[in-house]
Every structure is written in C-alpha cells, then in structure tokens.
Design a protein around this motif. Sequence first.
Motif, PDB file in Angstrom:
ATOM      1  N   MET A   1     -17.371 -33.854   3.364  1.00  0.00           N
ATOM      2  CA  MET A   1     -17.840 -33.937   4.714  1.00  0.00           C
ATOM      3  C   MET A   1     -16.690 -34.402   5.596  1.00  0.00           C
ATOM      4  SD  MET A   1     -20.873 -36.417   6.232  1.00  0.00           S
ATOM      5  CE  MET A   1     -20.648 -37.708   5.048  1.00  0.00           C
ATOM      6  N   ASP A   2     -16.241 -33.534   6.465  1.00  0.00           N
ATOM      7  CA  ASP A   2     -15.173 -33.868   7.404  1.00  0.00           C
ATOM      8  C   ASP A   2     -15.720 -33.755   8.818  1.00  0.00           C
ATOM      9  OD1 ASP A   2     -13.133 -34.421   5.585  1.00  0.00           O
ATOM     10  OD2 ASP A   2     -12.692 -32.288   5.340  1.00  0.00           O
ATOM     11  N   PRO A   3     -16.270 -34.839   9.333  1.00  0.00           N
ATOM     12  CA  PRO A   3     -16.825 -34.784  10.688  1.00  0.00           C
ATOM     13  C   PRO A   3     -15.723 -34.696  11.729  1.00  0.00           C
ATOM     14  CG  PRO A   3     -16.931 -37.009   9.856  1.00  0.00           C
ATOM     15  CD  PRO A   3     -16.426 -36.150   8.729  1.00  0.00           C
ATOM     16  N   GLU A   4     -16.093 -34.176  12.860  1.00  0.00           N
ATOM     17  CA  GLU A   4     -15.205 -34.132  14.020  1.00  0.00           C
ATOM     18  C   GLU A   4     -15.631 -35.262  14.948  1.00  0.00           C
ATOM     19  OE1 GLU A   4     -14.823 -31.499  18.046  1.00  0.00           O
ATOM     20  OE2 GLU A   4     -15.212 -30.404  16.179  1.00  0.00           O
ATOM     21  N   PHE A   5     -14.716 -36.173  15.252  1.00  0.00           N
ATOM     22  CA  PHE A   5     -15.007 -37.315  16.116  1.00  0.00           C
ATOM     23  C   PHE A   5     -14.542 -37.007  17.528  1.00  0.00           C
ATOM     24  CE2 PHE A   5     -14.435 -39.098  11.861  1.00  0.00           C
ATOM     25  CZ  PHE A   5     -15.659 -39.719  11.708  1.00  0.00           C
ATOM     26  N   GLN A   6     -15.341 -37.439  18.484  1.00  0.00           N
ATOM     27  CA  GLN A   6     -14.981 -37.234  19.884  1.00  0.00           C
ATOM     28  C   GLN A   6     -15.345 -38.484  20.679  1.00  0.00           C
ATOM     29  OE1 GLN A   6     -16.743 -33.795  21.741  1.00  0.00           O
ATOM     30  NE2 GLN A   6     -15.494 -34.016  23.576  1.00  0.00           N
ATOM     31  N   ARG A   7     -14.415 -38.920  21.509  1.00  0.00           N
ATOM     32  CA  ARG A   7     -14.645 -40.066  22.391  1.00  0.00           C
ATOM     33  C   ARG A   7     -15.195 -39.570  23.724  1.00  0.00           C
ATOM     34  NH1 ARG A   7     -12.598 -44.740  20.905  1.00  0.00           N
ATOM     35  NH2 ARG A   7     -11.293 -44.755  19.056  1.00  0.00           N
ATOM     36  N   HIS A   8     -16.144 -40.344  24.247  1.00  0.00           N
ATOM     37  CA  HIS A   8     -16.739 -40.013  25.547  1.00  0.00           C
ATOM     38  C   HIS A   8     -16.750 -41.254  26.407  1.00  0.00           C
ATOM     39  CE1 HIS A   8     -18.556 -36.212  24.040  1.00  0.00           C
ATOM     40  NE2 HIS A   8     -18.696 -36.892  22.925  1.00  0.00           N
ATOM     41  N   ASP A   9     -16.263 -41.138  27.626  1.00  0.00           N
ATOM     42  CA  ASP A   9     -16.450 -42.211  28.589  1.00  0.00           C
ATOM     43  C   ASP A   9     -17.845 -42.025  29.198  1.00  0.00           C
ATOM     44  OD1 ASP A   9     -16.213 -40.098  30.423  1.00  0.00           O
ATOM     45  OD2 ASP A   9     -14.272 -40.754  31.178  1.00  0.00           O
ATOM     46  N   ALA A  10     -18.200 -42.861  30.149  1.00  0.00           N
ATOM     47  CA  ALA A  10     -19.540 -42.791  30.717  1.00  0.00           C
ATOM     48  C   ALA A  10     -19.842 -41.422  31.319  1.00  0.00           C
ATOM     49  CB  ALA A  10     -19.709 -43.888  31.765  1.00  0.00           C
ATOM     50  N   LYS A  11     -18.863 -40.842  31.995  1.00  0.00           N
ATOM     51  CA  LYS A  11     -19.091 -39.549  32.648  1.00  0.00           C
ATOM     52  C   LYS A  11     -19.331 -38.446  31.621  1.00  0.00           C
ATOM     53  CE  LYS A  11     -17.050 -36.514  36.189  1.00  0.00           C
ATOM     54  NZ  LYS A  11     -18.047 -35.532  35.959  1.00  0.00           N
ATOM     55  N   SER A  12     -18.486 -38.351  30.616  1.00  0.00           N
ATOM     56  CA  SER A  12     -18.665 -37.267  29.642  1.00  0.00           C
ATOM     57  C   SER A  12     -19.839 -37.537  28.697  1.00  0.00           C
ATOM     58  CB  SER A  12     -17.372 -37.008  28.869  1.00  0.00           C
ATOM     59  OG  SER A  12     -17.025 -38.101  28.050  1.00  0.00           O
ATOM     60  N   ALA A  13     -20.222 -38.801  28.524  1.00  0.00           N
ATOM     61  CA  ALA A  13     -21.391 -39.119  27.691  1.00  0.00           C
ATOM     62  C   ALA A  13     -22.667 -38.589  28.340  1.00  0.00           C
ATOM     63  CB  ALA A  13     -21.490 -40.620  27.453  1.00  0.00           C
ATOM     64  N   GLN A  14     -22.681 -38.537  29.669  1.00  0.00           N
ATOM     65  CA  GLN A  14     -23.854 -37.999  30.363  1.00  0.00           C
ATOM     66  C   GLN A  14     -24.099 -36.549  29.978  1.00  0.00           C
ATOM     67  OE1 GLN A  14     -23.482 -38.891  34.570  1.00  0.00           O
ATOM     68  NE2 GLN A  14     -22.938 -41.001  34.108  1.00  0.00           N
ATOM     69  N   ASP A  15     -23.041 -35.833  29.617  1.00  0.00           N
ATOM     70  CA  ASP A  15     -23.180 -34.424  29.237  1.00  0.00           C
ATOM     71  C   ASP A  15     -23.840 -34.252  27.864  1.00  0.00           C
ATOM     72  OD1 ASP A  15     -21.900 -33.736  31.611  1.00  0.00           O
ATOM     73  OD2 ASP A  15     -19.932 -33.582  30.655  1.00  0.00           O
ATOM     74  N   VAL A  16     -23.830 -35.305  27.043  1.00  0.00           N
ATOM     75  CA  VAL A  16     -24.410 -35.207  25.694  1.00  0.00           C
ATOM     76  C   VAL A  16     -25.585 -36.165  25.505  1.00  0.00           C
ATOM     77  CG1 VAL A  16     -22.282 -34.348  24.626  1.00  0.00           C
ATOM     78  CG2 VAL A  16     -22.718 -36.820  24.691  1.00  0.00           C
ATOM     79  N   VAL A  17     -26.097 -36.720  26.606  1.00  0.00           N
ATOM     80  CA  VAL A  17     -27.150 -37.734  26.493  1.00  0.00           C
ATOM     81  C   VAL A  17     -28.374 -37.215  25.744  1.00  0.00           C
ATOM     82  CG1 VAL A  17     -28.295 -37.368  28.730  1.00  0.00           C
ATOM     83  CG2 VAL A  17     -28.260 -39.645  27.698  1.00  0.00           C
ATOM     84  N   SER A  18     -28.757 -35.978  25.943  1.00  0.00           N
ATOM     85  CA  SER A  18     -29.935 -35.439  25.237  1.00  0.00           C
ATOM     86  C   SER A  18     -29.698 -35.389  23.734  1.00  0.00           C
ATOM     87  CB  SER A  18     -30.295 -34.053  25.759  1.00  0.00           C
ATOM     88  OG  SER A  18     -30.775 -34.166  27.084  1.00  0.00           O
ATOM     89  N   ASP A  65     -20.731 -29.151  11.839  1.00  0.00           N
ATOM     90  CA  ASP A  65     -21.235 -27.818  12.214  1.00  0.00           C
ATOM     91  C   ASP A  65     -21.709 -27.781  13.663  1.00  0.00           C
ATOM     92  OD1 ASP A  65     -20.754 -26.856   9.601  1.00  0.00           O
ATOM     93  OD2 ASP A  65     -22.683 -27.651   8.929  1.00  0.00           O
ATOM     94  N   GLY A  66     -20.989 -28.488  14.533  1.00  0.00           N
ATOM     95  CA  GLY A  66     -21.273 -28.437  15.957  1.00  0.00           C
ATOM     96  C   GLY A  66     -22.355 -29.363  16.458  1.00  0.00           C
ATOM     97  N   ARG A  67     -23.085 -30.047  15.590  1.00  0.00           N
ATOM     98  CA  ARG A  67     -24.160 -30.926  16.069  1.00  0.00           C
ATOM     99  C   ARG A  67     -23.804 -32.390  15.822  1.00  0.00           C
ATOM    100  NH1 ARG A  67     -28.929 -32.257  12.265  1.00  0.00           N
ATOM    101  NH2 ARG A  67     -27.895 -32.130  10.259  1.00  0.00           N
ATOM    102  N   ILE A  68     -24.252 -33.235  16.739  1.00  0.00           N
ATOM    103  CA  ILE A  68     -24.023 -34.671  16.587  1.00  0.00           C
ATOM    104  C   ILE A  68     -24.904 -35.184  15.451  1.00  0.00           C
ATOM    105  CG2 ILE A  68     -24.228 -36.951  17.668  1.00  0.00           C
ATOM    106  CD1 ILE A  68     -23.547 -35.643  20.339  1.00  0.00           C
ATOM    107  N   VAL A  69     -24.260 -35.808  14.466  1.00  0.00           N
ATOM    108  CA  VAL A  69     -24.984 -36.338  13.304  1.00  0.00           C
ATOM    109  C   VAL A  69     -24.921 -37.864  13.246  1.00  0.00           C
ATOM    110  CG1 VAL A  69     -24.735 -34.219  11.962  1.00  0.00           C
ATOM    111  CG2 VAL A  69     -22.974 -36.007  11.799  1.00  0.00           C
TER     112      VAL A  69
END
Length: 181
Positions: A1-18, A65-69
């Motif tokens: 399992m090799d996850p892809e990590f991504q950092r989000h500040d408050a603004k970009s976190a709003q794009d993935v809140v759901s 696989d593209g989804r937040i786990v």
Amino acid sequence: MDPEFQRHDAKSAQDVVSELVDVYAKVYDVPPYIGDPFFSVDLFRTRLEAAFDTEGFETVTARLDGRIVGYVHGATLPADKPWWASLGDQRPTELVDLAEAGGIFWLRELMVLPELQNQGLGRQIHDTVIAGRAESITALTCIVDNQPAHDAYLRWGYSIMGQIKHAPESPLYDAMYLPSR
C-alpha cells in the motif's frame, strides 16, 4: 500500500470537505459513537468548517486509487483554548510558555477507514503532518475508552498530561503531548 499524501491549507481543504466528512461518517459509524449526538456527522462538519479559521490550519490526506482513505487535521494550538487551559498546573510549564508563543501543533483529528486500520497508515499520516509543521510539540486529546488509538499514541511517544471533557456531553479524553522531535 503506497498512499499518496497531500497537504491542504484551509482554502484547499474546503475543496475536499465532503470527502473528509464521508471518511468521518464511516469511521464513527460504530459503537459507542453511532447514535451519539456529540459524534454526529453534521456536528463534525460544523466543527471542521469552523477549524478552517484557526491559525495554522492544515490537513494531510492519504489517497489510494484516487479516494481519501485517511487524514489528519490540526492547527496551531491557541493558548486560551478551553480544553488546554482547563488542564491548569497539569501542563508542564515549558508547554504553557510554548503555547503562548504559538509553538504547539494541535492534532485535532486523525482517522483511517475501518478496512485499512491497523496497517500503519495512521502512523504514516501522523508522521507526515508533524514532519511539515513548524511547531516543535504536538498536543492532542484522545477518548480514554478508545483503546486502539489511545495505545497507539502511547506507543508513538505521547505522554498524558491529564483528563478533560470538550463539552458536558462529551466523553472523557486524555490530553496528551508528544515531546519535541
């Protein structure tokens, strides 16, 4: 399992809140949390969105696989945060001073989808967020009865300062900190 990590500040976190809320809904859809209003999905969304305005807010997501786990979110600990202040003299003096200087990272939530728990992903997410933070100490609160998480934090080097409740209706939490790295 090799996850892809991504950092989000408050603004970009709003794009993935759901997506973040969807992970929360799955993680907390088990006893004793299911049906407890304190752990409702709507209340979590409200708390998460309010956290966006906290200084130093950041979330680190893990995708497979593209989804937040799994993900973590936190911010710089405000020195006057009620749970922190309620610990009083239980806090080491140097941590009180460090909080006043904005030097403590408050790890607010760390979660991994149930089917991927106990495989080291939570630790990877934890270490990724901490490695990118300017603060030298990490503090968090962990439900006393959440044995898997509680045990993990102790294994990872956290120390318990005392116990708190975030609200009268909340469970009992251990307030913990990770010494400087």
